[in-house]
Design a protein around this motif. Structure first.
Motif, PDB file in Angstrom:
ATOM      1  N   GLU A  80       0.805  -1.218   0.000  1.00  0.00           N
ATOM      2  CA  GLU A  80       0.000   0.000   0.000  1.00  0.00           C
ATOM      3  C   GLU A  80       0.839   1.269   0.000  1.00  0.00           C
ATOM      4  O   GLU A  80       0.350   2.326  -0.383  1.00  0.00           O
ATOM      5  CB  GLU A  80      -0.976  -0.004   1.177  1.00  0.00           C
ATOM      6  CG  GLU A  80      -0.316  -0.035   2.536  1.00  0.00           C
ATOM      7  CD  GLU A  80      -1.322  -0.195   3.662  1.00  0.00           C
ATOM      8  OE1 GLU A  80      -1.269   0.630   4.590  1.00  0.00           O
ATOM      9  OE2 GLU A  80      -2.138  -1.135   3.606  1.00  0.00           O
ATOM     10  N   LEU A  81       2.105   1.205   0.405  1.00  0.00           N
ATOM     11  CA  LEU A  81       2.974   2.384   0.410  1.00  0.00           C
ATOM     12  C   LEU A  81       3.905   2.445  -0.806  1.00  0.00           C
ATOM     13  O   LEU A  81       4.764   3.331  -0.884  1.00  0.00           O
ATOM     14  CB  LEU A  81       3.807   2.420   1.689  1.00  0.00           C
ATOM     15  CG  LEU A  81       3.031   2.540   2.999  1.00  0.00           C
ATOM     16  CD1 LEU A  81       3.977   2.470   4.189  1.00  0.00           C
ATOM     17  CD2 LEU A  81       2.218   3.815   3.030  1.00  0.00           C
ATOM     18  N   GLN A 141       3.705   3.407  -4.032  1.00  0.00           N
ATOM     19  CA  GLN A 141       3.805   4.645  -4.806  1.00  0.00           C
ATOM     20  C   GLN A 141       4.449   5.764  -4.004  1.00  0.00           C
ATOM     21  O   GLN A 141       5.277   6.519  -4.505  1.00  0.00           O
ATOM     22  CB  GLN A 141       2.437   5.084  -5.344  1.00  0.00           C
ATOM     23  CG  GLN A 141       2.541   6.132  -6.418  1.00  0.00           C
ATOM     24  CD  GLN A 141       3.509   5.727  -7.541  1.00  0.00           C
ATOM     25  OE1 GLN A 141       3.407   4.661  -8.147  1.00  0.00           O
ATOM     26  NE2 GLN A 141       4.492   6.574  -7.820  1.00  0.00           N
ATOM     27  N   GLU A 142       4.090   5.858  -2.721  1.00  0.00           N
ATOM     28  CA  GLU A 142       4.684   6.875  -1.859  1.00  0.00           C
ATOM     29  C   GLU A 142       6.200   6.672  -1.738  1.00  0.00           C
ATOM     30  O   GLU A 142       6.979   7.618  -1.804  1.00  0.00           O
ATOM     31  CB  GLU A 142       4.043   6.828  -0.470  1.00  0.00           C
ATOM     32  CG  GLU A 142       4.563   7.885   0.475  1.00  0.00           C
ATOM     33  CD  GLU A 142       3.916   7.803   1.855  1.00  0.00           C
ATOM     34  OE1 GLU A 142       4.447   8.471   2.760  1.00  0.00           O
ATOM     35  OE2 GLU A 142       2.909   7.092   2.028  1.00  0.00           O
ATOM     36  N   MET A 143       6.618   5.419  -1.582  1.00  0.00           N
ATOM     37  CA  MET A 143       8.051   5.113  -1.473  1.00  0.00           C
ATOM     38  C   MET A 143       8.782   5.442  -2.768  1.00  0.00           C
ATOM     39  O   MET A 143       9.885   6.002  -2.755  1.00  0.00           O
ATOM     40  CB  MET A 143       8.272   3.642  -1.124  1.00  0.00           C
ATOM     41  CG  MET A 143       7.752   3.214   0.227  1.00  0.00           C
ATOM     42  SD  MET A 143       8.586   4.028   1.605  1.00  0.00           S
ATOM     43  CE  MET A 143       7.392   5.275   2.052  1.00  0.00           C
ATOM     44  N   LYS A 144       8.168   5.123  -3.885  1.00  0.00           N
ATOM     45  CA  LYS A 144       8.790   5.421  -5.187  1.00  0.00           C
ATOM     46  C   LYS A 144       8.925   6.931  -5.385  1.00  0.00           C
ATOM     47  O   LYS A 144       9.937   7.397  -5.914  1.00  0.00           O
ATOM     48  CB  LYS A 144       7.985   4.793  -6.316  1.00  0.00           C
ATOM     49  CG  LYS A 144       8.184   3.291  -6.410  1.00  0.00           C
ATOM     50  CD  LYS A 144       7.388   2.689  -7.554  1.00  0.00           C
ATOM     51  CE  LYS A 144       7.695   1.216  -7.696  1.00  0.00           C
ATOM     52  NZ  LYS A 144       6.929   0.574  -8.773  1.00  0.00           N
ATOM     53  N   THR A 145       7.949   7.666  -4.945  1.00  0.00           N
ATOM     54  CA  THR A 145       8.006   9.126  -5.064  1.00  0.00           C
ATOM     55  C   THR A 145       9.126   9.676  -4.186  1.00  0.00           C
ATOM     56  O   THR A 145       9.917  10.522  -4.626  1.00  0.00           O
ATOM     57  CB  THR A 145       6.653   9.758  -4.669  1.00  0.00           C
ATOM     58  OG1 THR A 145       5.641   9.250  -5.542  1.00  0.00           O
ATOM     59  CG2 THR A 145       6.702  11.272  -4.770  1.00  0.00           C
ATOM     60  N   LEU A 146       9.202   9.200  -2.941  1.00  0.00           N
ATOM     61  CA  LEU A 146      10.252   9.663  -2.022  1.00  0.00           C
ATOM     62  C   LEU A 146      11.655   9.313  -2.522  1.00  0.00           C
ATOM     63  O   LEU A 146      12.601  10.059  -2.312  1.00  0.00           O
ATOM     64  CB  LEU A 146      10.036   9.054  -0.637  1.00  0.00           C
ATOM     65  CG  LEU A 146       8.861   9.600   0.160  1.00  0.00           C
ATOM     66  CD1 LEU A 146       8.606   8.741   1.393  1.00  0.00           C
ATOM     67  CD2 LEU A 146       9.114  11.041   0.566  1.00  0.00           C
TER      68      LEU A 146
END
Length: 140
Positions: free
Chosen positions: A3-4, A6-11
């Motif tokens: 669930e995280l 996309q957020e991890m890829k963005t960071l």
């Protein structure tokens, strides 16, 4: 993934040292473990009952960095020998232990070798013997 993802890829987008791999077939996992210098399992629990990936990484002679919420941590990781155990959710502790590992890259090879040596004694036969011994001790 998760669930995280996309957020991890963005960071991580601006850091070229971070890579996200697609699904990898189990037969190719030894290659994946050997790509990195350190294997880290930062589980927060309570779902991580053991953390079999730590066994696999150790079999590939990788130093391990494992949270204290991984069931295997106490049995497989000897701080300063084949890796470190850090407190789950404690970023400062994780960073401190990681810095200890990467401070002396020549020591990483020795830690990886220690992982390989330690995990070679883990087998079905060894585990069965340990269980049998524990049961016999209870009944004495």
């Amino acid at each position: 993934d998760g669930e995280l993802e996309q957020e991890m890829k963005t960071l991580a987008a601006k850091n070229r040292n971070i890579r996200f791999l697609p699904f990898i077939n189990q037969s190719l996992m030894p290659v994946v473990y050997r790509i990195g210098h350190i294997f880290c399992l930062p589980s927060r629990g309570p779902e991580e009952t053991w953390g079999l990936a730590v066994n696999e990484a150790m079999a590939c002679e990788r130093p391990v960095l494992v949270s204290n919420r991984c069931g295997c941590a106490i049995d497989l990781v000897t701080n300063g020998q084949n890796g470190f155990i850090f407190n789950a959710g404690d970023l400062e502790d994780l960073v401190t232990k990681m810095r200890l590992m990467i401070h002396d890259t020549s020591k990483l090879k020795g830690m990886g070798e220690a992982s390989g040596k330690a995990i070679r004694s883990w087998s079905y036969e060894q585990v069965a013997a340990a269980i049998e011994k524990a049961i016999l001790e209870i009944h004495e």
